[in-house]
Design a protein around this motif. Structure first.
Motif, short mmCIF file in Angstrom:
data_model
loop_
_atom_site.label_atom_id
_atom_site.label_comp_id
_atom_site.label_asym_id
_atom_site.label_seq_id
_atom_site.Cartn_x
_atom_site.Cartn_y
_atom_site.Cartn_z
N UNK A 74 0.83 -1.20 0.00
CA UNK A 74 0.00 0.00 0.00
C UNK A 74 0.86 1.25 0.00
N UNK A 75 1.90 1.28 0.83
CA UNK A 75 2.77 2.45 0.88
C UNK A 75 3.46 2.69 -0.45
N UNK A 76 3.90 1.61 -1.11
CA UNK A 76 4.58 1.75 -2.40
C UNK A 76 3.63 2.30 -3.46
N UNK A 77 2.40 1.81 -3.49
CA UNK A 77 1.44 2.26 -4.50
C UNK A 77 1.00 3.70 -4.23
N UNK A 78 0.77 4.04 -2.98
CA UNK A 78 0.38 5.41 -2.66
C UNK A 78 1.51 6.40 -2.99
N UNK A 79 2.75 6.00 -2.73
CA UNK A 79 3.88 6.85 -3.08
C UNK A 79 3.95 7.07 -4.59
N UNK A 80 3.72 5.99 -5.34
CA UNK A 80 3.71 6.12 -6.79
C UNK A 80 2.55 6.99 -7.26
N UNK A 101 11.77 11.07 -10.38
CA UNK A 101 12.68 10.13 -9.71
C UNK A 101 11.90 9.00 -9.05
N UNK A 102 10.80 9.34 -8.41
CA UNK A 102 9.99 8.34 -7.72
C UNK A 102 9.37 7.36 -8.72
N UNK A 103 8.87 7.89 -9.83
CA UNK A 103 8.26 7.04 -10.86
C UNK A 103 9.29 6.08 -11.45
N UNK A 104 10.43 6.59 -11.82
CA UNK A 104 11.46 5.75 -12.45
C UNK A 104 12.01 4.72 -11.48
N UNK A 127 3.49 -1.77 -7.65
CA UNK A 127 3.94 -0.41 -7.94
C UNK A 127 4.80 -0.38 -9.20
N UNK A 128 5.63 -1.39 -9.41
CA UNK A 128 6.47 -1.43 -10.61
C UNK A 128 5.62 -1.54 -11.87
#
Length: 209
Positions: free
Chosen positions: A66-72, A105-108, A146-147
């Motif tokens: 969840x944290x990874x997807x929300x960050x993305x 940067x976060x997206x890549x 997220x990837x």
């Protein structure tokens, strides 16, 4: 209502769907469909064609995923705001958007977190399709979803559909949408109706003393 027109590219549909997990709550505020792991689990299962085996019935999102997807998602929405500029971004997060360089940067970084290989699929009666799959068996870890979403976002933002992206500014709407014809201003007819009513009331409001 679908998140975007059905003939849009898969990357476009998935990326718009992610962005639109931030929505109007019907009471003047903003709701978040990804406010807990259960919400992410439900959302992932709604996209089996795009998210592959992580969307199967036995998959459950955890706090790390969840944290990874929300960050993305925060990065994607910041880049959506950049894409519609000089138009105004969605009012849902207009005052707290990530800087573009940080969003990139976060997206890549999210896209690179899980190595993938191309896999050819050819369903009976259909056309052959190439999709990316995790290169290792551990393809359901916290960064896998997220990837996949990050790669879809890159495909959308680098593709032709990005030029049609708009933010809807009808009253109580916080959606992004793809503009389908030159005169389209709103994401759906109900938003257009609300906007016209609001304009009418504004024009006919009694002058203040």
């Amino acid at each position: 209502m679908p998140d975007t027109r059905p003939d849009a590219r898969p990357d476009t549909q998935l990326t718009l769907a992610l962005a639109l997990t931030i929505r109007h709550d019907g009471q003047g505020g903003v709701a978040d469909d990804l406010d807990a792991p259960a919400g992410l689990t439900r959302w992932v299962r709604q996209h089996p064609d795009s998210l592959g085996r992580v969307s199967e019935d036995d998959w459950q999102a955890d706090a790390a995923t969840l944290a990874a997807v929300r960050s993305l998602r925060a990065a994607v929405r910041a880049l959506f705001a950049h894409a519609v500029s000089p138009g105004e971004p969605s009012p849902a997060d207009a005052g707290r958007l990530l800087p573009v360089t940080e969003a990139l940067e976060r997206l890549n970084a999210a896209a690179a977190a899980v190595p993938t290989v191309p896999v050819l699929e050819w369903r009976e009666g259909g056309e052959p399709m190439s999709t990316d799959r995790p290169a290792t068996p551990a393809g359901t870890g916290p960064h896998t979803v997220a990837a996949t979403l990050a790669r879809a976002a890159i495909g959308f933002l680098a593709g032709p559909d990005r030029r049609s992206l708009r933010a809807c500014h009808a009253p109580r709407c916080v959606r992004y949408f793809l503009k389908e014809h030159p005169r389209q201003e709103w994401c759906k007819p109900s938003c257009g109706n609300r906007a016209r009513v609001a304009r009418h009331h504004e024009r006919h409001r009694a002058p203040q003393p």
